[in-house]
Design an enzyme around this catalytic site. Structure first.
Site, short mmCIF file in Angstrom:
data_model
loop_
_atom_site.label_atom_id
_atom_site.label_comp_id
_atom_site.label_asym_id
_atom_site.label_seq_id
_atom_site.Cartn_x
_atom_site.Cartn_y
_atom_site.Cartn_z
N HIS A 50 -2.63 5.29 1.30
CA HIS A 50 -3.18 4.66 2.49
C HIS A 50 -3.56 5.66 3.57
O HIS A 50 -4.26 5.32 4.53
CB HIS A 50 -2.21 3.60 3.05
CG HIS A 50 -1.06 4.16 3.84
ND1 HIS A 50 0.19 4.41 3.28
CD2 HIS A 50 -0.95 4.53 5.14
CE1 HIS A 50 1.01 4.88 4.20
NE2 HIS A 50 0.34 4.96 5.34
N ASP A 80 1.18 3.55 -3.83
CA ASP A 80 0.78 4.23 -2.60
C ASP A 80 0.86 5.75 -2.73
O ASP A 80 1.22 6.45 -1.77
CB ASP A 80 1.64 3.76 -1.41
CG ASP A 80 0.96 4.05 -0.07
OD1 ASP A 80 -0.29 4.11 -0.03
OD2 ASP A 80 1.67 4.25 0.94
N SER A 156 4.55 9.16 6.86
CA SER A 156 4.31 8.69 5.50
C SER A 156 3.67 9.81 4.67
O SER A 156 2.77 10.51 5.14
CB SER A 156 3.37 7.48 5.51
OG SER A 156 4.05 6.32 5.92
#
Length: 302
Positions: A50, A80, A156
């Protein structure tokens, strides 16, 4: 005076951050904010899907602030994970640990890099842990690891470290409805291997579209006990695995791989643990008769 337990833990975490930090990078692949990543092995950067919003003009900021160009090797939205390649990698790779040794309440450290390339950290505990997890995107993770720590914007894609300073996974907010979770090392290794080889994750499929339908009363006695609903085949893909096995439009599936199926999700669960080339036994109703077919699972054409 001997060091206190807290001081000892603090020093060990600081040493771990310094050691692993040299492998942590900032990935500039979206407009508003970079994300973090880690050089999993020489020349291979692992980050989050993402956070990679373009396939070209990707820049990676290495330890020391040195920018290098990166190429997208592949991505897997279901876990992801995205993998990048760089030409000028470091000589070493971080020490990987075994996430299955984690326990609820264990102290952990999350690392990331800012836009300017500064190494940053956030500490906390394992807030929840369980076995294999199929997330809302359809990806299978070897464990469900939920974090009780502040995963700040840009964190992230960065690594999670255990108390021994080993990398036990890659952190993300992209899988758990905004909650901080960790993709465990075993999952990352499996995904990275496939993305480097193929550029995508090869997943098996049947090649049919279905919807639930009530089974006629005169057929219920021939089916597993108390089964009232099956899956009506609404579409069969030309030259797909199901068509090659003889599945036809109008068939009603009631059993796949030895398990009854009353919802499409049950089919997806069977496929989630299967591999391309596996043979799946399917029980179905056709023109008032029970039939069995064997479907060899194929890979969807990209």
């Amino acid at each position: 005076m001997a060091n206190s337990i807290i001081e000892t833990i603090s020093n060990e975490f600081a040493a771990a951050a310094e050691k692993v930090g040299s492998s942590v990078v900032a990935v500039h692949a979206r407009r508003w904010m970079p994300t973090s990543g880690i050089e999993w092995k020489r020349g291979v950067i692992v980050t989050v899907h993402h956070g990679v919003q373009r396939d070209e003009d990707i820049k990676v900021l290495l330890d020391g602030g040195r920018p290098v160009s990166a190429k997208l090797a592949g991505r897997d939205p279901s876990t992801d994970i995205a993998v990048l390649r760089i030409e000028e990698g470091s000589s070493g790779a971080p020490q990987l640990g075994d996430s299955t040794s984690l326990k609820l309440g264990h102290l952990v450290l999350a690392l990331g890099r800012t836009r300017r390339g500064d190494l940053v950290a956030s500490s906390g505990i394992i807030g929840g842990i369980s076995g294999e997890w199929r997330n809302r995107h359809g990806g299978n993770l070897d464990q469900h690891i939920r974090l009780d720590l502040a995963l700040y914007p840009g964190f992230s894609g960065g690594p999670l470290l255990n108390a021994r300073g080993e990398v036990i996974g890659v952190n993300t907010r992209g899988l758990g409805h905004g909650r901080a979770v960790t993709v465990p090392v075993a999952t990352v290794n499996r995904v990275v291997e496939q993305l480097l080889e193929k550029g995508h994750i090869a997943r098996p499929y049947l090649g049919i579209a279905m919807q639930p339908v009530e089974v006629p009363e005169n057929m219920r006695s021939k089916l597993p006990a108390e089964m009232r609903v099956g899956l009506l085949v609404m579409h069969v893909e030309n030259s797909g695995p199901a068509e090659k096995a003889g599945v036809m439009l109008g068939d009603v599936l009631f059993e796949v791989g030895g398990k009854t199926v009353e919802h499409v999700d049950a089919i997806q669960d069977s496929l989630a643990t299967a591999k391309i080339g596996d043979v799946l036994q399917i029980g179905l109703i056709r023109a008032g008769e029970i039939k069995a077919v064997s479907v060899t699972l194929g890979e969807r054409t990209r």
